[in-house]
Design an enzyme around this catalytic site. Structure first.
Site, short mmCIF file in Angstrom:
data_model
loop_
_atom_site.label_atom_id
_atom_site.label_comp_id
_atom_site.label_asym_id
_atom_site.label_seq_id
_atom_site.Cartn_x
_atom_site.Cartn_y
_atom_site.Cartn_z
N ASP A 136 0.84 -1.19 0.00
CA ASP A 136 0.00 0.00 0.00
C ASP A 136 0.88 1.25 0.00
O ASP A 136 2.07 1.21 0.36
CB ASP A 136 -0.89 0.02 1.24
CG ASP A 136 -1.95 -1.08 1.22
OD1 ASP A 136 -2.17 -1.65 0.14
OD2 ASP A 136 -2.54 -1.35 2.29
N LYS A 145 -3.59 3.54 -2.83
CA LYS A 145 -4.96 4.05 -2.91
C LYS A 145 -4.96 5.40 -2.20
O LYS A 145 -4.52 5.51 -1.06
CB LYS A 145 -5.94 3.10 -2.23
CG LYS A 145 -6.12 1.80 -2.99
CD LYS A 145 -7.19 0.94 -2.33
CE LYS A 145 -7.41 -0.33 -3.14
NZ LYS A 145 -8.43 -1.21 -2.53
N GLY A 184 -0.94 -1.64 5.42
CA GLY A 184 -0.68 -0.84 6.60
C GLY A 184 -1.51 -1.30 7.78
O GLY A 184 -2.65 -1.75 7.63
N MET A 207 -9.57 6.79 8.81
CA MET A 207 -9.85 7.56 7.59
C MET A 207 -11.03 8.53 7.79
O MET A 207 -11.93 8.63 6.96
CB MET A 207 -10.12 6.60 6.41
CG MET A 207 -8.92 5.74 6.06
SD MET A 207 -9.28 4.43 4.83
CE MET A 207 -9.96 3.13 5.89
#
Length: 459
Positions: free
Chosen positions: A243, A265, A296, A378
């Site tokens: 990632d 991403k 991650g 997030m």
């Protein structure tokens, strides 16, 4: 490099140790692992030295060293007496033999810290500058190398010529699986089982080199928070697929020959499609590669793990999951708090704001209760939404919220605020790295200060 590391053949040669007291004992424990003849000279020998002599492991002369024989390879001056050690060193050098004066860097050589998995030997030196550091490194290497490694190496040596017929990738995959996967499991059943395992692997042909995918949680970013298993598998992989948030310090642990592919991403930006990542995993493993798929944090938390597993299973490719330390744990550790505490919260929510449709369906009424705790992944762009939903369901405006950017990394940053100020605090901080939002928690230092103020006001 002042001291050049070498491995000296001591078979059939003598090593002379002058001194038979406690200073000599530590050196003798190490020297007795070799195939050398060990001659010890010294009055008033320690109890262990007398016992070793009685067992025939050393030759003991209870008198000072008088001369150094011609077959001696090394001389150790271990008398704990500078004058006597200097005399012994002079005798050794006049005989043309390398001399070590214990704990004296004027010696001709120094003895490193050693990890012994005979016939596998790892020597660790710090030029005498930091023995404590050498001992720490030794302890870490001891943990990395299975205690069965020596036995596996000796048995594997007898099969080496037969494995040489495989190509380089197949050979590497064969020995990796033997030394770190199937071999250690066979050791428990005895050396015969290990040989049987090797025979079985040799008859497996193509299957022995079939690709495999390790789905690895790379942790929050600090390389030292990688599990030992993750670190080993990363080093063994032919291909590393990672990632965007996996830092360079972790990627540098991969083999120099490994291909490293980023499948980043970016929220609300250009990204690899999940189906393309799935196809890449299948393609690389299908070609026979051992793949380390780094995610991650913990691979089983908000990592779209199931989609990749389903693609691998559909293609008939083997896989294993290696859990990692999740960012929520690292963030809580950063602020000195636990995610659960008796009397405060008996449950903990892990939420992701990446999918707003599902995010809106959470039980916000329950999260708004006093003492509720949640780790929100997030969630920077959803901060205003989080505040609105919680306030709508009765949350206190002063509910503590701590945001940790780049948890565990050198550039980590803590943004302590309250629910009412959450969006503005994040907008002002303008974080650029991954942020973990800890609802209901504040840094321990701030909490202690608040409790102290309350105590003073009560007085």
């Amino acid at each position: 490099m002042r001291h050049f590391p070498v491995f000296l053949d001591t078979r059939g040669k003598s090593v002379v140790v002058s001194g038979a007291g406690e200073t000599a004992v530590a050196k003798l424990r190490l020297l007795m692992r070799t195939e050398a003849r060990i001659a010890v000279h010294g009055a008033e020998p320690a109890e262990e030295v007398v016992r070793w002599a009685a067992e025939g492991r050393i030759a003991l002369t209870e008198a000072p060293l008088a001369e150094v024989g011609g077959d001696a390879r090394l001389v150790y001056a271990a008398n704990a007496d500078p004058v006597e050690d200097a005399r012994v060193a002079k005798l050794g050098r006049e005989a043309g033999v390398l001399v070590n004066i214990v704990d004296d860097l004027t010696s001709d050589f120094i003895t490193p810290a050693i990890v012994d998995r005979d016939p596998v030997t790892v020597a660790i030196g710090t030029e005498g500058a930091a023995p404590v550091l050498a001992r720490k490194i030794k302890a870490e290497v001891e943990e990395l190398l299975p205690s069965s490694l020596g036995l596996l190496a000796r048995i594997g040596q007898s099969f080496r010529a037969r494995v040489e017929a495989l190509d380089s990738r197949a050979r590497r995959a064969f020995w990796t699986r033997f030394y770190f996967e199937r071999g250690p499991r066979a050791v428990a059943a005895g050396s015969e089982a290990v040989s049987e395992t090797l025979e079985t692997m040799l008859t497996e042909g193509v299957a022995a080199t079939k690709g495999f995918v390790h789905l690895i949680g790379a942790g929050p970013g600090d390389p030292e928070l990688l599990t030992m298993k993750a670190r080993r598998l990363l080093h063994e992989a032919d291909v590393v697929i990672h990632d965007r948030l996996v830092p360079a310090e972790i990627l540098e642990l991969a083999r120099r020959e490994a291909r490293v592919i980023e499948v980043g991403k970016i929220a609300y930006g250009p990204s690899w499609k999940q189906e393309d990542i799935n196809a890449l995993l299948v393609r690389e493993a299908g070609a026979g590669a051992t793949v380390a798929r780094l995610k991650g944090g913990d691979a089983v938390l908000f990592g779209r793990l199931d989609e990749e597993i389903e693609a691998l299973e559909a293609a008939g490719i083997g896989y294993a999951i290696v859990p990692g330390i999740t960012s929520a744990s690292a963030a809580a550790a950063t602020i000195g708090q636990s995610l659960t505490r008796r009397g405060r919260n008996a449950s903990l929510r892990f939420l992701t704001a990446h999918d707003m449709n599902g995010f809106a369906d959470h039980d916000w009424r329950d999260l708004a209760k006093p003492g509720a705790t949640a780790a929100i992944y997030m969630g920077v762009k959803a901060a205003a939404f989080i505040r609105g939903r919680l306030l709508m369901h009765g949350a206190a405006t002063a509910t503590p919220v701590t945001c940790v950017e780049n948890a565990s990394r050198p550039d980590q940053r803590v943004i302590a605020t309250t629910l009412i100020d959450l969006p503005e605090a994040l907008a002002e901080a303008c974080p650029t790295g991954p942020v973990m939002i800890l609802l209901g928690l504040e840094p321990r230092a701030a909490l202690a200060a608040a409790e102290l103020n309350e105590f003073k006001e009560a007085l």
